[in-house]
Write an enzyme that holds these catalytic residues in place. Sequence first.
Site, PDB file in Angstrom:
ATOM      1  N   HIS A 214       0.851  -1.191   0.000  1.00 49.87           N
ATOM      2  CA  HIS A 214       0.000   0.000   0.000  1.00 49.87           C
ATOM      3  C   HIS A 214       0.890   1.245   0.000  1.00 49.87           C
ATOM      4  O   HIS A 214       2.070   1.179   0.373  1.00 49.87           O
ATOM      5  CB  HIS A 214      -0.897   0.009   1.236  1.00 49.87           C
TER       6      HIS A 214
ATOM      7  N   CYS B 269      -5.762   1.940   5.998  1.00 49.77           N
ATOM      8  CA  CYS B 269      -6.448   0.708   6.387  1.00 49.77           C
ATOM      9  C   CYS B 269      -5.869   0.255   7.730  1.00 49.77           C
ATOM     10  O   CYS B 269      -4.851   0.785   8.186  1.00 49.77           O
ATOM     11  CB  CYS B 269      -6.252  -0.360   5.309  1.00 49.77           C
TER      12      CYS B 269
ATOM     13  N   GLU C 125       1.052   3.797   1.985  1.00 51.39           N
ATOM     14  CA  GLU C 125       1.622   4.114   3.300  1.00 51.39           C
ATOM     15  C   GLU C 125       2.776   3.167   3.640  1.00 51.39           C
ATOM     16  O   GLU C 125       3.812   3.604   4.150  1.00 51.39           O
ATOM     17  CB  GLU C 125       0.557   4.024   4.403  1.00 51.39           C
TER      18      GLU C 125
END
Length: 167
Positions: free
Chosen positions: A63, A93, A65
């Site tokens: 992801h 998330c 991040e």
Amino acid sequence: MAKRKSSGKFSKQDEYFMRLAIGKAMQGIKKGQTPFGACIVKKGRAISCEHNIVWQSTDITAHGEICAIRSACKALKSIDLSGCTIYSTCEPCPMCFAACHWAGIDKIIYGAEIKDANKAGFNELKISNNEMKKKGKSTVKIQKDLLSSECKKLFDEWEKANKSKIY
């Protein structure tokens, strides 16, 4: 630039760093990736800025991040990212929130919300960052809705790109 700190308002510097994350997400979209970007800042300087590379890397954990955290740790030669702020185009998330917590990131600032990713078809767990923070007794500060309209438009751009694959 001095930061404004008044009732949810953001500084020009905050907007600048979020726009870096948005730009990085757009780069990802053009490469057939999903519409997520993140920028990590320490002492007013961008340390890393990455986009989601799940499909490119065939790594479901890649992801935006997570990629930004990996890059920042390498740049700082440390797994301790205390003193850092992460700007994310979408509410992290649970996996990404936990990674921010474990890295010691001081603050998460995001634009779109998990529910926006759900609306676009992503299989997001419906657990907010505030809920994760509360249940996990995390000290990370959370601010939402920075340039949220621009961040939500990333989902539209992603759908228009006709390369859109969800997970």
